[in-house]
Design a protein around this motif. Structure first.
Motif, PDB file in Angstrom:
ATOM      1  N   TYR A 261       0.829  -1.200   0.000  1.00  0.00           N
ATOM      2  CA  TYR A 261       0.000   0.000   0.000  1.00  0.00           C
ATOM      3  C   TYR A 261       0.873   1.264   0.000  1.00  0.00           C
ATOM      4  N   ASP A 262       1.873   1.293   0.880  1.00  0.00           N
ATOM      5  CA  ASP A 262       2.753   2.460   0.956  1.00  0.00           C
ATOM      6  C   ASP A 262       3.491   2.671  -0.366  1.00  0.00           C
ATOM      7  N   ALA A 263       3.943   1.594  -0.978  1.00  0.00           N
ATOM      8  CA  ALA A 263       4.623   1.700  -2.276  1.00  0.00           C
ATOM      9  C   ALA A 263       3.686   2.278  -3.332  1.00  0.00           C
ATOM     10  N   GLU A 264       2.469   1.776  -3.378  1.00  0.00           N
ATOM     11  CA  GLU A 264       1.497   2.281  -4.354  1.00  0.00           C
ATOM     12  C   GLU A 264       1.233   3.765  -4.151  1.00  0.00           C
ATOM     13  N   GLN A 265       1.168   4.214  -2.901  1.00  0.00           N
ATOM     14  CA  GLN A 265       0.930   5.627  -2.626  1.00  0.00           C
ATOM     15  C   GLN A 265       2.064   6.504  -3.151  1.00  0.00           C
ATOM     16  N   LEU A 266       3.254   5.934  -3.260  1.00  0.00           N
ATOM     17  CA  LEU A 266       4.418   6.661  -3.773  1.00  0.00           C
ATOM     18  C   LEU A 266       4.646   6.421  -5.268  1.00  0.00           C
ATOM     19  N   GLY A 267       3.755   5.632  -5.890  1.00  0.00           N
ATOM     20  CA  GLY A 267       3.905   5.330  -7.309  1.00  0.00           C
ATOM     21  C   GLY A 267       4.981   4.304  -7.598  1.00  0.00           C
ATOM     22  N   ILE A 268       5.285   3.479  -6.612  1.00  0.00           N
ATOM     23  CA  ILE A 268       6.325   2.454  -6.736  1.00  0.00           C
ATOM     24  C   ILE A 268       5.667   1.092  -6.779  1.00  0.00           C
ATOM     25  N   ARG A 269       6.113   0.250  -7.691  1.00  0.00           N
ATOM     26  CA  ARG A 269       5.559  -1.102  -7.799  1.00  0.00           C
ATOM     27  C   ARG A 269       6.340  -2.037  -6.883  1.00  0.00           C
ATOM     28  N   LEU A 270       5.634  -2.762  -6.024  1.00  0.00           N
ATOM     29  CA  LEU A 270       6.253  -3.721  -5.113  1.00  0.00           C
ATOM     30  C   LEU A 270       5.623  -5.080  -5.347  1.00  0.00           C
ATOM     31  N   LYS A 271       6.470  -6.092  -5.505  1.00  0.00           N
ATOM     32  CA  LYS A 271       5.946  -7.442  -5.661  1.00  0.00           C
ATOM     33  C   LYS A 271       6.961  -8.453  -5.144  1.00  0.00           C
ATOM     34  N   ILE A 272       6.455  -9.620  -4.847  1.00  0.00           N
ATOM     35  CA  ILE A 272       7.316 -10.728  -4.443  1.00  0.00           C
ATOM     36  C   ILE A 272       7.764 -11.422  -5.720  1.00  0.00           C
ATOM     37  N   CYS A 273       9.077 -11.474  -5.934  1.00  0.00           N
ATOM     38  CA  CYS A 273       9.594 -12.066  -7.170  1.00  0.00           C
ATOM     39  C   CYS A 273       9.936 -13.537  -7.004  1.00  0.00           C
ATOM     40  N   ALA A 274      10.134 -13.967  -5.794  1.00  0.00           N
ATOM     41  CA  ALA A 274      10.395 -15.377  -5.504  1.00  0.00           C
ATOM     42  C   ALA A 274       9.788 -15.677  -4.145  1.00  0.00           C
ATOM     43  N   ALA A 275       9.141 -16.815  -4.042  1.00  0.00           N
ATOM     44  CA  ALA A 275       8.517 -17.178  -2.767  1.00  0.00           C
ATOM     45  C   ALA A 275       8.694 -18.668  -2.519  1.00  0.00           C
ATOM     46  N   HIS A 276       9.095 -18.984  -1.330  1.00  0.00           N
ATOM     47  CA  HIS A 276       9.169 -20.376  -0.896  1.00  0.00           C
ATOM     48  C   HIS A 276       7.766 -20.972  -1.003  1.00  0.00           C
ATOM     49  N   LYS A 277       7.666 -22.257  -1.240  1.00  0.00           N
ATOM     50  CA  LYS A 277       6.350 -22.883  -1.413  1.00  0.00           C
ATOM     51  C   LYS A 277       5.445 -22.679  -0.197  1.00  0.00           C
ATOM     52  N   ARG A 278       6.021 -22.621   1.002  1.00  0.00           N
ATOM     53  CA  ARG A 278       5.213 -22.389   2.203  1.00  0.00           C
ATOM     54  C   ARG A 278       4.639 -20.973   2.210  1.00  0.00           C
ATOM     55  N   VAL A 279       5.445 -20.003   1.807  1.00  0.00           N
ATOM     56  CA  VAL A 279       4.983 -18.610   1.734  1.00  0.00           C
ATOM     57  C   VAL A 279       3.904 -18.485   0.672  1.00  0.00           C
ATOM     58  N   ARG A 280       4.134 -19.084  -0.475  1.00  0.00           N
ATOM     59  CA  ARG A 280       3.148 -19.042  -1.563  1.00  0.00           C
ATOM     60  C   ARG A 280       1.822 -19.650  -1.096  1.00  0.00           C
ATOM     61  N   TRP A 281       1.883 -20.749  -0.371  1.00  0.00           N
ATOM     62  CA  TRP A 281       0.672 -21.416   0.124  1.00  0.00           C
ATOM     63  C   TRP A 281      -0.076 -20.510   1.099  1.00  0.00           C
ATOM     64  N   VAL A 282       0.651 -19.900   2.046  1.00  0.00           N
ATOM     65  CA  VAL A 282       0.012 -19.024   3.032  1.00  0.00           C
ATOM     66  C   VAL A 282      -0.642 -17.823   2.339  1.00  0.00           C
ATOM     67  N   LEU A 283       0.045 -17.232   1.385  1.00  0.00           N
ATOM     68  CA  LEU A 283      -0.529 -16.087   0.666  1.00  0.00           C
ATOM     69  C   LEU A 283      -1.785 -16.492  -0.105  1.00  0.00           C
ATOM     70  N   THR A 284      -1.767 -17.673  -0.682  1.00  0.00           N
ATOM     71  CA  THR A 284      -2.932 -18.151  -1.423  1.00  0.00           C
ATOM     72  C   THR A 284      -4.112 -18.401  -0.487  1.00  0.00           C
ATOM     73  N   VAL A 285      -3.857 -19.066   0.619  1.00  0.00           N
ATOM     74  CA  VAL A 285      -4.918 -19.360   1.589  1.00  0.00           C
ATOM     75  C   VAL A 285      -5.527 -18.071   2.146  1.00  0.00           C
ATOM     76  N   CYS A 286      -4.700 -17.054   2.312  1.00  0.00           N
ATOM     77  CA  CYS A 286      -5.175 -15.782   2.871  1.00  0.00           C
ATOM     78  C   CYS A 286      -5.651 -14.809   1.797  1.00  0.00           C
ATOM     79  N   ASP A 287      -5.773 -15.279   0.573  1.00  0.00           N
ATOM     80  CA  ASP A 287      -6.241 -14.460  -0.551  1.00  0.00           C
ATOM     81  C   ASP A 287      -5.368 -13.218  -0.742  1.00  0.00           C
TER      82      ASP A 287
END
Length: 112
Positions: free
Chosen positions: A80-106
């Motif tokens: 959110y803070d990045a978007e407010q500054l016009g900066i794109r933020l994303k996860i470029c690599a994620a461990h399978k456990r992190v990917r699973w948690v993010l998916t489960v939490c939408d």
């Protein structure tokens, strides 16, 4: 500020920042992002956003083996803070456990 996790002793999160004159900055993390250290991770990213102002921030979480609700909230706040500054933020690599948690939490939109 929360104390170190009593089960691990020292903080199990390692953060490295690579920011140069190029358009993208990379924040590489390894270990665990949890209630004991999410604030440090969030502060590192916020400082990067405010002081370096990169066009893009890539979060490399390929070696992060645990992410709890506090960590997810910190990631969403950073996004959110990045978007407010016009900066794109994303996860470029994620461990399978992190990917699973993010998916489960939408919250998998952080991956794109």
């Amino acid at each position: 500020m929360f104390p170190s996790n009593p089960f691990y002793g020292d903080d199990p999160l390692v953060i490295q920042v690579q920011a140069s004159a190029s358009a993208a900055a990379v924040v590489t993390m390894s270990g665990e992002v949890d209630v004991c250290n999410y604030a440090r991770m969030q502060q590192v990213v916020i400082d990067l956003l405010l002081h370096k102002r990169p066009a893009h921030v890539l979060l490399d979480m390929g070696k992060v083996t645990f992410l709890d609700a506090a960590g997810i909230r910190a990631l969403l706040t950073c996004r959110y803070d990045a978007e407010q500054l016009g900066i794109r933020l994303k996860i470029c690599a994620a461990h399978k456990r992190v990917r699973w948690v993010l998916t489960v939490c939408d919250a998998e939109h952080l991956l794109h």
